[in-house]
Design a protein around this motif. Structure first.
Motif, short mmCIF file in Angstrom:
data_model
loop_
_atom_site.label_atom_id
_atom_site.label_comp_id
_atom_site.label_asym_id
_atom_site.label_seq_id
_atom_site.Cartn_x
_atom_site.Cartn_y
_atom_site.Cartn_z
N LEU A 170 39.91 40.19 44.71
CA LEU A 170 41.30 40.02 44.28
C LEU A 170 41.44 40.24 42.78
O LEU A 170 40.71 39.67 41.98
CB LEU A 170 41.78 38.61 44.64
N LYS A 171 42.43 41.09 42.39
CA LYS A 171 42.68 41.40 40.99
C LYS A 171 44.04 40.89 40.50
O LYS A 171 44.19 40.58 39.32
CB LYS A 171 42.59 42.91 40.75
N ASP A 178 34.95 29.67 39.49
CA ASP A 178 34.53 31.04 39.13
C ASP A 178 35.57 31.65 38.20
O ASP A 178 36.24 32.65 38.52
CB ASP A 178 34.37 31.92 40.37
N GLN A 179 35.75 31.05 37.04
CA GLN A 179 36.86 31.39 36.15
C GLN A 179 36.91 32.88 35.83
O GLN A 179 35.91 33.48 35.43
CB GLN A 179 36.74 30.59 34.86
N PRO A 180 38.09 33.49 36.00
CA PRO A 180 38.25 34.90 35.70
C PRO A 180 38.53 35.14 34.22
O PRO A 180 38.76 34.19 33.45
CB PRO A 180 39.47 35.29 36.53
N SER A 231 39.57 30.83 43.40
CA SER A 231 38.21 31.31 43.19
C SER A 231 38.26 32.83 43.31
O SER A 231 38.09 33.39 44.40
CB SER A 231 37.25 30.72 44.23
N ALA A 232 38.52 33.49 42.20
CA ALA A 232 38.68 34.94 42.17
C ALA A 232 38.14 35.46 40.85
O ALA A 232 38.90 35.66 39.88
CB ALA A 232 40.15 35.33 42.36
N PRO A 233 36.84 35.67 40.75
CA PRO A 233 36.22 36.00 39.46
C PRO A 233 36.68 37.32 38.84
O PRO A 233 36.51 37.51 37.64
CB PRO A 233 34.72 36.04 39.80
N HIS A 234 37.27 38.21 39.65
CA HIS A 234 37.70 39.51 39.13
C HIS A 234 39.22 39.57 38.92
O HIS A 234 39.77 40.66 38.71
CB HIS A 234 37.26 40.63 40.06
N LEU A 235 39.88 38.43 38.96
CA LEU A 235 41.32 38.38 38.77
C LEU A 235 41.68 38.79 37.34
O LEU A 235 41.13 38.26 36.37
CB LEU A 235 41.83 36.97 39.03
N ILE A 236 42.61 39.76 37.21
CA ILE A 236 43.04 40.21 35.89
C ILE A 236 44.51 39.89 35.62
O ILE A 236 44.94 39.91 34.46
CB ILE A 236 42.79 41.72 35.68
N SER A 237 45.27 39.60 36.67
CA SER A 237 46.69 39.30 36.49
C SER A 237 47.07 38.11 37.35
O SER A 237 46.76 38.08 38.55
CB SER A 237 47.55 40.51 36.87
N PHE A 238 47.74 37.11 36.73
CA PHE A 238 48.14 35.90 37.44
C PHE A 238 49.57 35.55 37.08
O PHE A 238 49.91 35.45 35.89
CB PHE A 238 47.21 34.74 37.07
#
Length: 404
Positions: free
Chosen positions: A173-174, A212-214, A191-198
């Motif tokens: 998830l990004k 797993d902090q992004p 838990s989404a280590p590759h998240l770039i936009s929230f």
């Protein structure tokens, strides 16, 4: 666009704005005729945006969606203002070719609109990359199935929905958007280590935790309440972002606690912040600017009137002696409502710290009975107008006093 052109591009785009004056029955007949003459080739995009009344007939809607699935559609984009969601064809959720699914229904805010069978038990979308759902009831089991059976799912957007979630766990998830909830929002962990936009609107910060902090590149958070308890280090999630939009008293409480010991926002270029009484409480803004040496664009949203149900206004922190340096700052926008006081004071603080007066503009929100308008002026024009209004008011006051 004629059917031949659409066949060549493998697109079918239908928007009610392009068919004004056509009844729903005639519109359905036109779509059916168009599908009949279309060549039997794969379909890349089926898009239907209908926001006119009367609503589209259920039978026709099901037929068109099945047609898209049977022709290996990659993008299914359906936005409707009036449709019975209980009749959604299950084949949408087992379409092997589908890469982007956007289903948005009408009447946000009406509890009854969320009730009904929308997400079927069987979900298998092996090619899905982006999911957008609006005005649905979305449970943890449904999310787990989407993530487990859609290995390429990078974008999830849940808008104005009943979200019963406790864990969002994905290694791919990004982008994640959770915008609004008509029920009491539950606590959930990401838990989404590759998240770039929230993006998250309508939740209290205490209800959001991270595993797993992004390393986010952008975030937009419009928080409710004033209950942040320091249980989660939010600034550690935000500190590497290039673009931030942070609103609400809960954000203010969190930043007051974390900014004094926070690392520098070395990558931050665009910052939008506020929705509290800025003219009397500037600590968070000034401290944020101290930590943002590469900032280019700043937007400050001033809220003058406290709304019921948001909790008490927090205590102000002193700003005497606080200075900042943002040499790359290109523009500052101050957003306020008509009649707000103290905006000149806010501008003076910026000017005193080296921000050129010609880089500061003011957006005034004017609300009347029928609509909301925006008036854009320079800070100098705003100050001049306010001074004139105060002078006129003072003169009128003297005249009334003399008449007594």
């Amino acid at each position: 666009m004629n059917p031949a052109d659409e066949d060549a591009m493998e697109f079918i785009r239908l928007d009610s704005k392009d068919f004004e004056g056509l009844t729903a029955k005639k519109f359905a007949r036109m779509v059916n005729d168009r599908l009949l003459v279309r060549s039997n080739v794969d379909l890349h995009t089926f898009q239907l945006h209908w926001d006119e009344f009367p609503g589209i007939h259920v039978r026709g809607m099901r037929r068109w969606m099945k047609y898209a699935v049977n022709h290996n559609v990659k993008v299914l984009d359906v936005i409707l203002d009036d449709y019975d969601k209980t009749h959604l064809p299950p084949c949408i959720f087992t379409c092997h070719s589908l890469q982007e699914l956007n289903l948005q229904w009408g009447a946000p805010g009406n509890d009854l609109e969320h009730i009904g069978r929308v997400i079927p038990d069987e979900i298998y979308l092996p090619s899905l990359k982006k999911l957008t759902l609006r005005d649905v009831e979305f449970e943890q089991s449904s999310l787990n199935k989407f993530i487990a059976h859609s290995p390429y799912l990078e974008d999830i957007h849940l808008i104005d929905s009943l979200c019963y979630l406790n864990l969002i766990d994905s290694k791919v998830l990004k982008r994640l958007t959770i915008d609004g909830s008509i029920d009491i929002p539950p606590c959930f962990t990401i838990s989404a280590p590759h998240l770039i936009s929230f993006e998250c609107m309508g939740y209290e910060l205490k209800n959001i935790s991270w595993r797993d902090q992004p390393t986010l590149e952008s975030a937009q958070i419009d928080a409710r309440g004033t209950t942040f308890d320091g249980g989660c280090k939010f600034t550690e999630i935000l500190v590497h972002a290039k673009k931030l939009a942070l609103f609400g008293l809960d954000i203010k409480v969190m930043l007051e606690k974390e900014l004094p010991t926070c690392s520098v926002f070395q990558s931050l270029v665009t910052l939008e912040i506020g929705k509290w009484y800025l003219t009397e409480d500037l600590f968070v803004v000034l401290r944020f600017l101290q930590l943002s040496p590469r900032l280019e664009k700043l937007k400050l949203i001033h809220k003058s009137v406290h709304k019921a149900g948001e909790g008490a206004e927090t205590k102000n922190r002193p700003v005497d002696g606080m200075t900042f340096q943002c040499p790359l700052l290109e523009s500052v926008t101050i957003q306020c409502s008509e009649g707000d006081e103290g905006i000149d004071k806010l501008g003076n603080v910026l000017v005193a710290n080296g921000v050129s007066l010609d880089k500061i503009s003011v957006t005034i929100l004017v609300t009347n009975k029928y609509r909301k308008d925006e008036i854009h002026v320079t800070l100098y024009e705003y100050i001049k107008k306010r001074a004139l209004q105060e002078k006129i008011s003072a003169t009128e006051g003297q005249v009334k006093k003399a008449r007594r």
